[in-house]
Enzyme design. Structure first.
Site, mmCIF file in Angstrom:
data_model
loop_
_atom_site.group_PDB
_atom_site.id
_atom_site.type_symbol
_atom_site.label_atom_id
_atom_site.label_comp_id
_atom_site.label_asym_id
_atom_site.label_seq_id
_atom_site.Cartn_x
_atom_site.Cartn_y
_atom_site.Cartn_z
ATOM 1 N N ILE A 18 -2.366 -26.064 28.353
ATOM 2 C CA ILE A 18 -2.626 -25.007 27.602
ATOM 3 C C ILE A 18 -4.077 -25.239 26.868
ATOM 4 C CG2 ILE A 18 -1.552 -24.172 25.577
ATOM 5 C CD1 ILE A 18 1.585 -24.327 27.079
ATOM 6 N N ASP A 64 -4.189 -41.882 21.247
ATOM 7 C CA ASP A 64 -2.762 -41.489 22.041
ATOM 8 C C ASP A 64 -1.831 -41.353 20.709
ATOM 9 O OD1 ASP A 64 -0.238 -41.827 22.702
ATOM 10 O OD2 ASP A 64 -0.341 -44.523 24.042
ATOM 11 N N ASN A 92 -0.549 -28.968 20.183
ATOM 12 C CA ASN A 92 -0.220 -29.295 21.370
ATOM 13 C C ASN A 92 -0.386 -30.007 21.896
ATOM 14 O OD1 ASN A 92 -0.953 -26.961 24.102
ATOM 15 N ND2 ASN A 92 -1.924 -28.959 24.670
ATOM 16 N N SER A 141 5.183 -24.380 20.437
ATOM 17 C CA SER A 141 6.696 -24.696 20.475
ATOM 18 C C SER A 141 7.161 -24.510 22.099
ATOM 19 C CB SER A 141 7.748 -23.942 19.341
ATOM 20 O OG SER A 141 8.809 -24.499 19.761
ATOM 21 N N SER A 142 8.108 -24.530 22.356
ATOM 22 C CA SER A 142 9.036 -24.105 23.728
ATOM 23 C C SER A 142 9.598 -22.421 23.704
ATOM 24 C CB SER A 142 9.092 -24.496 24.567
ATOM 25 O OG SER A 142 10.131 -24.405 25.656
ATOM 26 N N TYR A 162 13.719 -32.976 25.070
ATOM 27 C CA TYR A 162 12.467 -32.042 25.151
ATOM 28 C C TYR A 162 13.373 -30.965 23.998
ATOM 29 C CZ TYR A 162 8.924 -29.109 26.346
ATOM 30 O OH TYR A 162 7.650 -27.904 25.903
ATOM 31 N N LYS A 166 11.898 -29.562 20.258
ATOM 32 C CA LYS A 166 10.908 -28.504 19.723
ATOM 33 C C LYS A 166 11.336 -27.367 18.879
ATOM 34 C CE LYS A 166 7.419 -28.871 23.018
ATOM 35 N NZ LYS A 166 5.835 -28.869 21.840
ATOM 36 N N ILE A 195 4.418 -21.703 32.057
ATOM 37 C CA ILE A 195 3.473 -21.900 32.538
ATOM 38 C C ILE A 195 2.694 -22.363 33.444
ATOM 39 C CG2 ILE A 195 1.525 -21.830 30.914
ATOM 40 C CD1 ILE A 195 2.930 -19.666 29.931
ATOM 41 N N THR A 197 0.924 -25.221 34.160
ATOM 42 C CA THR A 197 0.474 -26.566 34.285
ATOM 43 C C THR A 197 1.075 -28.014 34.682
ATOM 44 O OG1 THR A 197 1.484 -26.609 32.331
ATOM 45 C CG2 THR A 197 -0.221 -25.144 31.599
HETATM 46 N N1 LIG Z 1 3.749 -26.404 30.818
HETATM 47 C C1 LIG Z 1 4.704 -25.126 30.329
HETATM 48 O O1 LIG Z 1 5.290 -24.239 31.162
HETATM 49 C C2 LIG Z 1 4.646 -25.016 28.291
HETATM 50 C C3 LIG Z 1 6.524 -24.197 28.493
HETATM 51 C C4 LIG Z 1 6.084 -24.162 26.942
HETATM 52 C C5 LIG Z 1 5.354 -25.049 25.924
HETATM 53 N N2 LIG Z 1 4.477 -26.392 26.954
HETATM 54 C C6 LIG Z 1 3.968 -26.649 25.762
HETATM 55 O O2 LIG Z 1 2.522 -26.312 25.763
HETATM 56 C C7 LIG Z 1 2.042 -27.812 25.687
HETATM 57 C C8 LIG Z 1 1.188 -28.184 26.360
HETATM 58 O O3 LIG Z 1 1.913 -28.227 27.792
HETATM 59 P P1 LIG Z 1 1.040 -28.273 29.359
HETATM 60 O O4 LIG Z 1 1.852 -27.613 30.103
HETATM 61 O O5 LIG Z 1 -0.418 -27.903 29.140
HETATM 62 O O6 LIG Z 1 1.203 -29.705 29.312
HETATM 63 P P2 LIG Z 1 -0.252 -31.173 29.951
HETATM 64 O O7 LIG Z 1 -1.040 -29.874 31.795
HETATM 65 O O8 LIG Z 1 0.951 -31.990 30.965
HETATM 66 O O9 LIG Z 1 -0.790 -31.065 29.279
HETATM 67 C C9 LIG Z 1 -0.570 -31.708 28.618
HETATM 68 C C10 LIG Z 1 -1.532 -32.813 27.226
HETATM 69 O O10 LIG Z 1 -1.281 -33.088 25.942
HETATM 70 C C11 LIG Z 1 -1.555 -34.517 25.949
HETATM 71 N N3 LIG Z 1 -1.278 -35.713 26.042
HETATM 72 C C12 LIG Z 1 0.716 -35.421 26.458
HETATM 73 N N4 LIG Z 1 0.918 -37.321 25.613
HETATM 74 C C13 LIG Z 1 0.273 -37.334 24.937
HETATM 75 C C14 LIG Z 1 -0.138 -38.520 24.304
HETATM 76 N N5 LIG Z 1 0.768 -39.442 24.010
HETATM 77 N N6 LIG Z 1 -1.454 -38.755 23.279
HETATM 78 C C15 LIG Z 1 -2.402 -37.625 22.982
HETATM 79 N N7 LIG Z 1 -2.242 -36.708 24.424
HETATM 80 C C16 LIG Z 1 -1.243 -36.435 24.505
HETATM 81 C C17 LIG Z 1 -2.497 -34.405 27.433
HETATM 82 O O11 LIG Z 1 -3.392 -35.404 26.782
HETATM 83 P P3 LIG Z 1 -4.351 -36.440 28.658
HETATM 84 O O12 LIG Z 1 -3.789 -35.560 29.677
HETATM 85 O O13 LIG Z 1 -5.115 -36.522 28.116
HETATM 86 O O14 LIG Z 1 -3.808 -38.103 28.293
HETATM 87 C C18 LIG Z 1 -2.675 -33.370 27.533
HETATM 88 O O15 LIG Z 1 -3.893 -33.060 27.389
HETATM 89 C C19 LIG Z 1 3.009 -28.649 24.933
HETATM 90 O O16 LIG Z 1 3.197 -29.262 23.401
HETATM 91 C C20 LIG Z 1 4.556 -27.999 25.961
HETATM 92 O O17 LIG Z 1 5.293 -28.143 25.441
HETATM 93 C C21 LIG Z 1 4.533 -25.661 27.446
#
Ligand SMILES: NC(=O)c1ccc[n+]([C@@H]2O[C@H](COP(=O)([O-])OP(=O)(O)OC[C@H]3O[C@@H](n4cnc5c(N)ncnc54)[C@H](OP(=O)(O)O)[C@@H]3O)[C@@H](O)[C@H]2O)c1
Length: 255
Positions: A18, A64, A92, A141-142, A162, A166, A195, A197
């Site tokens: 995202i 980090d 994010n 959020s979520s 988790y 949120k 989503i 990902t």
């Molecule tokens: N996917 C879904 O279904 C969904 C639904 C609701 C909400 N969300 C929320 O949307 C946001 C993005 O999720 P996503 O699905 O895109 O996840 P993702 O593909 O797993 O990507 C997570 C991102 O967060 C970064 N990250 C995680 N831990 C970190 C840390 N300790 N320090 C710095 N960067 C960190 C990662 O960076 P690196 O890889 O560079 O470490 C990566 O860029 C999150 O807040 C998640 O809770 C996702």
């Protein structure tokens, strides 16, 4: 069409998913985007190159956010790049965990709260000097902040820790909106459903897909771009009268 011409934006966790789609959307609207990453250096750098190839402006920066000093280190780099003005902050970066209640460890819990709540809390604190009238903060959020997903039961895995991060983030959003509103800073949350990902890789199986689609009114799996477009809207002047809100962007989940 929204525009973010001459604006600066930071997207945390922009290396993948995202965050990546959001960085692309903000850059396409004209913003100079700071692409933050944790571990995925190569992905972040190739995203910066992609934005620049299309004529946009971007830089990659790393920290980090699970560590105690991560937010301050990131804010320092941001301030060095943007000078005295950050127009858009997208909170994010996040991690998730699925487990039975009995299997959660203290380390899991602390890691979730450090990354998803403490990081954003101190990042906003540290960036306050460069946020001002017209700036916009958007927290990802979520849907699980307000809805229980999956089959409840002690033997079934759940994302309850988790989900509570949120919930905490949405509480912060309302408090930030109240505190920063008089200074002209808007703060909102976007609450995605499922989503496609790395975080939601269960949707790659037929059974996982069915669970997700079973919750939704719209029958496809959400894409990162579905969220990114709403973030870009909230970041722009088109959303000038919206603050303290949490917008569900979930294809009509659990209606
Ligand atoms: N996917 C879904 O279904 C969904 C639904 C609701 C909400 N969300 C929320 O949307 C946001 C993005 O999720 P996503 O699905 O895109 O996840 P993702 O593909 O797993 O990507 C997570 C991102 O967060 C970064 N990250 C995680 N831990 C970190 C840390 N300790 N320090 C710095 N960067 C960190 C990662 O960076 P690196 O890889 O560079 O470490 C990566 O860029 C999150 O807040 C998640 O809770 C996702």
């Amino acid at each position: 069409m929204i525009t973010l011409e001459d604006k600066t934006a930071l997207v945390t966790g922009a290396s993948r998913g995202i965050g990546r789609a959001t960085a692309i959307a903000l850059a396409a609207a004209g913003a100079h985007v700071l692409v933050h990453y944790g571990r995925s250096k190569q992905e972040a750098e190739s995203l910066v190159a992609e934005i620049q190839r299309k004529g946009g402006h971007a830089d990659a920066i790393s920290a980090d956010l699970a560590t105690a000093e991560g937010a301050a280190l990131l804010a320092k780099q941001v301030r060095a790049l943007v000078g005295d003005r950050l127009d858009v902050l997208v909170l994010n970066a996040g991690i998730s965990k699925l487990a039975r209640i009995a299997d959660y460890t203290v380390e899991d819990f602390d890691n979730l709260f450090a990354t998803n709540v403490r990081g954003p809390f101190f990042l906003v604190q540290q960036l306050l000097p460069v946020l001002g009238e017209g700036s916009s903060i958007v927290a990802i959020s979520s849907a699980v902040a307000r809805t229980v997903v999956g089959k409840p039961g002690l033997e079934n895995p759940s994302v309850l820790a988790y989900a509570s991060t949120k919930g905490a983030l949405e509480t912060l959003v309302r408090n930030w909106a109240a505190i920063l509103g008089p200074g002209g800073i808007r703060v909102n949350a976007v609450a995605p459903g499922v989503i496609d990902t790395d975080m939601s890789n269960f949707t790659k199986t037929e059974a996982g897909r069915e669970v997700a689609l079973g919750m939704q009114a719209l029958k496809r799996i959400g894409k990162p771009e579905d969220i990114a477009d709403v973030v870009a809207f909230l970041a722009s002047d088109a959303a000038r009268w919206i603050t303290g809100a949490s917008i569900p962007v979930d294809g009509g989940s659990k209606l």
